[in-house]
Write a protein that holds these residues in place. Structure first.
Motif, PDB file in Angstrom:
ATOM      1  N   HIS A 110      -1.005  -9.370  11.792  1.00 17.65           N
ATOM      2  CA  HIS A 110      -0.469 -10.153  10.601  1.00 17.65           C
ATOM      3  C   HIS A 110      -1.365 -11.539  10.147  1.00 17.65           C
ATOM      4  N   PRO A 111      -1.998 -11.730   9.240  1.00 20.77           N
ATOM      5  CA  PRO A 111      -2.915 -12.998   8.931  1.00 20.77           C
ATOM      6  C   PRO A 111      -2.123 -14.290   9.087  1.00 20.77           C
ATOM      7  N   ASN A 112      -2.718 -15.154   9.637  1.00 22.65           N
ATOM      8  CA  ASN A 112      -2.360 -16.730   9.572  1.00 22.65           C
ATOM      9  C   ASN A 112      -2.698 -17.124   8.333  1.00 22.65           C
ATOM     10  N   ASP A 113      -2.656 -18.597   8.293  1.00 28.66           N
ATOM     11  CA  ASP A 113      -3.405 -19.079   7.058  1.00 28.66           C
ATOM     12  C   ASP A 113      -4.673 -19.035   6.783  1.00 28.66           C
ATOM     13  N   LEU A 114      -5.451 -19.043   7.947  1.00 30.82           N
ATOM     14  CA  LEU A 114      -6.926 -18.722   7.992  1.00 30.82           C
ATOM     15  C   LEU A 114      -7.183 -17.617   7.417  1.00 30.82           C
ATOM     16  N   GLY A 115      -6.451 -16.520   7.987  1.00 31.10           N
ATOM     17  CA  GLY A 115      -6.792 -14.946   7.814  1.00 31.10           C
ATOM     18  C   GLY A 115      -6.458 -14.824   6.058  1.00 31.10           C
ATOM     19  N   PHE A 116      -5.480 -15.458   5.771  1.00 36.28           N
ATOM     20  CA  PHE A 116      -5.109 -15.219   4.278  1.00 36.28           C
ATOM     21  C   PHE A 116      -6.104 -15.914   3.311  1.00 36.28           C
ATOM     22  N   TRP A 117      -6.543 -17.224   3.821  1.00 34.61           N
ATOM     23  CA  TRP A 117      -7.532 -17.898   3.154  1.00 34.61           C
ATOM     24  C   TRP A 117      -8.669 -16.943   2.716  1.00 34.61           C
ATOM     25  N   ARG A 118      -9.244 -16.308   4.003  1.00 32.26           N
ATOM     26  CA  ARG A 118     -10.316 -15.462   3.916  1.00 32.26           C
ATOM     27  C   ARG A 118     -10.006 -14.142   2.837  1.00 32.26           C
ATOM     28  N   MET A 119      -8.980 -13.727   3.186  1.00 33.37           N
ATOM     29  CA  MET A 119      -8.546 -12.319   2.336  1.00 33.37           C
ATOM     30  C   MET A 119      -8.767 -12.993   0.796  1.00 33.37           C
ATOM     31  N   ALA A 120      -8.119 -14.109   0.604  1.00 31.66           N
ATOM     32  CA  ALA A 120      -7.994 -14.816  -1.022  1.00 31.66           C
ATOM     33  C   ALA A 120      -9.411 -14.985  -1.354  1.00 31.66           C
ATOM     34  N   GLU A 121     -10.526 -15.150  -0.510  1.00 32.43           N
ATOM     35  CA  GLU A 121     -11.874 -15.550  -1.067  1.00 32.43           C
ATOM     36  C   GLU A 121     -12.405 -14.269  -1.423  1.00 32.43           C
ATOM     37  N   VAL A 122     -12.001 -13.165  -0.853  1.00 33.37           N
ATOM     38  CA  VAL A 122     -12.886 -11.779  -0.921  1.00 33.37           C
ATOM     39  C   VAL A 122     -11.968 -11.101  -2.079  1.00 33.37           C
ATOM     40  N   ILE A 123     -10.666 -11.114  -1.961  1.00 33.84           N
ATOM     41  CA  ILE A 123      -9.932 -10.322  -2.835  1.00 33.84           C
ATOM     42  C   ILE A 123     -10.189 -10.944  -4.252  1.00 33.84           C
ATOM     43  N   GLY A 124      -9.867 -12.422  -4.024  1.00 32.68           N
ATOM     44  CA  GLY A 124      -9.918 -13.071  -5.326  1.00 32.68           C
ATOM     45  C   GLY A 124     -11.015 -13.108  -6.046  1.00 32.68           C
ATOM     46  N   ARG A 125     -12.233 -13.100  -5.416  1.00 29.67           N
ATOM     47  CA  ARG A 125     -13.582 -12.930  -6.265  1.00 29.67           C
ATOM     48  C   ARG A 125     -13.670 -11.620  -6.799  1.00 29.67           C
ATOM     49  N   ALA A 126     -13.026 -10.574  -6.324  1.00 25.82           N
ATOM     50  CA  ALA A 126     -12.967  -9.430  -7.106  1.00 25.82           C
ATOM     51  C   ALA A 126     -11.994  -9.413  -8.370  1.00 25.82           C
ATOM     52  N   VAL A 127     -10.723  -9.952  -8.227  1.00 24.44           N
ATOM     53  CA  VAL A 127      -9.687 -10.133  -9.133  1.00 24.44           C
ATOM     54  C   VAL A 127     -10.331 -10.742 -10.257  1.00 24.44           C
ATOM     55  N   ASP A 128     -11.137 -12.044  -9.901  1.00 25.18           N
ATOM     56  CA  ASP A 128     -11.721 -12.522 -11.029  1.00 25.18           C
ATOM     57  C   ASP A 128     -12.765 -11.992 -11.852  1.00 25.18           C
ATOM     58  N   GLU A 129     -13.632 -11.242 -11.068  1.00 24.77           N
ATOM     59  CA  GLU A 129     -14.836 -10.513 -11.670  1.00 24.77           C
ATOM     60  C   GLU A 129     -14.098  -9.249 -12.581  1.00 24.77           C
ATOM     61  N   ILE A 130     -13.226  -8.627 -12.125  1.00 24.02           N
ATOM     62  CA  ILE A 130     -12.386  -7.333 -12.797  1.00 24.02           C
ATOM     63  C   ILE A 130     -11.890  -7.727 -14.202  1.00 24.02           C
ATOM     64  N   LEU A 131     -11.155  -9.182 -14.165  1.00 28.83           N
ATOM     65  CA  LEU A 131     -10.264  -9.759 -15.146  1.00 28.83           C
ATOM     66  C   LEU A 131     -11.388 -10.073 -16.201  1.00 28.83           C
TER      67      LEU A 131
END
Length: 351
Positions: free
Chosen positions: A318-339
Motif C-alpha cells: 500500500h502506498p504511503n504519502d510519497l507513493g500516492f504523491w508519485r501516483m498523482a503525478e503520473v495519473i494526474g498528468r494523464a487525467v489532465d491531458e485526457i480532460l
C-alpha cells in the motif's frame, strides 16, 4: 472521549445548505454516509458491501468569515489498522482553498479511546475564506456537524470546475490505503491540481471486476473513468474478466474516456506484475484496434518512479504519502491531458 456538548453558535449538518457535499451521500435508510447504494453493493459482494459505507472521497466545501469552527463527528467504531494511522483511517482534514491551491489548517484525529466519535475545535483564518473538509478513508460515519460562532457568515465554498466528476474504481490502494491523511490519497491530490470533482469507488480486497459492478459504474455520470483494478483477483481471473468488464461498461458508455491503470507495487513479484499488465494492455489494444480512441493506458510499474521506490509503500503493497504523491503525478498528468482533449470547457491544470 471529549464532551459532545455543542458550543453556542449556529450548527449545520454537512448535508445542510449552504454547505456543499461531494463524493458521498447520506442514506436515510441506514442512517449513514455511503458511497453507493447498499442494496447494489450487497448484490455485488460482501466485501463491497462492507466497504461501501466507508467515507473515502467524501468532502464538504464551505466559505465563512468565522474565527473558529467546531466539528462534531459520530461513527460506528474506530477503524484501527496495523498498517495505517488513525489520522488517515479515521481522521478529518481541514484545508483552506485559494486560487493558488489548498493549504493544510488542521488534522482532526480521534484519540484511541474515542470509539464512537469526537468533538474538535480549530482556528480559522480571518476574513471570508473558502475551506474544504475531507472525510476519513476507512470510517463508517453517521453524523458530522459544523458549528460556527453566532453572527458568522457561511456560504457554499469554492466550486469545482463545471465538469462531471472523475470516477475511480479499484482496490484498497484506490480507496486510500495507506495515506496518512485523506487529502493525500492520489485522487484527492489530482482533484486539488485539476479542480475537478471525483468519486472514489475503491474497495479494499474487493475490486474483482464483477459484471454487476460494471453495470453499476455505467450508471454513474462522469467525465473520465479510471479503471484501476488488477490487485484483488488472480492472474487467471483477471484474464477472464478484464476485457469483459471493459466491454460491459463500454456498451453503456460508448463515449466516456476510460483510463486503464495497473497496480503500482510491482517490485516484490515482477513476473506476476508483467503478466497482469500484459492482460490489461491486451484489453486496451483490442479496444484501440476496434476503433476506440477514448481508451488510455498507464503501466503501473512506472507509478513509483525509479528513485527510492522502496520508500513508496507502508508495507511493500500500500502506498504511503510519497507513493500516492508519485501516483498523482503520473495519473494526474494523464487525467489532465485526457480532460483537455475530451471536455470542451475544461481548464487544464497546465495553463
Amino acid at each position: 472521549m471529549q464532551s459532545q456538548e455543542q458550543k453556542p453558535g449556529v450548527t449545520y449538518r454537512v448535508t445542510d445548505r449552504p454547505l456543499s457535499l461531494y463524493g458521498i451521500y447520506f442514506d436515510e435508510k441506514t442512517d449513514m454516509f455511503r458511497r453507493m447504494p447498499r442494496d447494489t453493493a450487497a448484490e455485488i459482494s460482501d466485501g463491497v458491501l462492507a466497504h461501501s459505507d466507508h467515507t473515502s472521497g467524501g468532502r464538504v466545501c464551505f466559505s465563512t468569515d468565522a474565527a473558529t469552527l467546531t466539528l462534531r463527528a459520530v461513527w460506528d467504531a474506530l477503524p484501527r489498522m496495523n498498517n495505517m494511522p488513525l489520522s488517515g483511517s479515521a481522521g478529518f482534514v481541514l484545508c483552506e482553498q485559494t486560487e493558488a491551491g489548498e493549504s493544510l489548517l488542521a488534522a482532526l484525529i480521534p484519540g484511541y479511546d474515542e470509539e464512537h466519535g469526537m468533538t474538535r475545535e480549530c482556528a480559522l483564518r480571518s476574513g471570508m475564506r473558502d475551506y474544504i473538509l475531507y472525510f476519513p478513508l476507512y470510517n463508517r460515519v453517521r453524523q458530522v456537524d459544523l458549528t460556527f460562532p453566532a453572527g458568522a457568515q457561511v456560504g457554499p465554498g469554492r466550486a469545482y470546475q463545471p465538469v462531471l466528476p472523475v470516477l475511480y474504481y479499484g482496490s484498497s490502494i484506490t480507496q486510500g490505503g495507506c495515506a496518512s491523511r485523506a487529502n493525500n490519497a492520489y485522487e484527492a491530490l489530482i482533484a486539488k491540481r485539476t479542480g475537478v470533482d471525483f468519486i472514489n469507488l475503491g474497495f479494499s480486497g474487493s475490486a474483482r471486476g464483477e459484471d454487476a459492478m460494471a453495470d453499476y459504474l455505467a450508471t454513474v455520470d462522469c467525465s473520465l473513468f479510471v479503471l484501476d483494478y488488477d490487485h484483488n483477483v488472480g492472474t487467471q481471473q483477471l484474464q477472464e474478466n478484464h476485457a469483459r468488464f471493459f466491454s460491459r461498461y463500454r456498451a453503456v458508455r460508448p463515449e466516456t474516456p476510460v483510463l486503464m491503470v495497473s497496480r503500482p507495487d510491482t517490485d516484490s513479484n515482477p513476473a506476476d506484475s508483467d503478466r497482469r499488465f500484459s492482460i490489461i494492455r491486451n484489453t486496451w489494444e483490442q479496444a484501440r484496434a476496434a476503433g476506440d480512441r477514448r481508451v488510455y493506458l498507464i503501466d503501473g510499474r512506472t507509478l513509483f518512479g525509479t528513485c527510492d521506490r522502496e520508500n513508496c509503500t507502508s508495507d511493500t503493497v500500500h502506498p504511503n504519502d510519497l507513493g500516492f504523491w508519485r501516483m498523482a503525478e503520473v495519473i494526474g498528468r494523464a487525467v489532465d491531458e485526457i480532460l483537455a482533449e475530451t471536455v470542451p470547457h475544461y481548464r487544464s491544470a497546465r495553463q
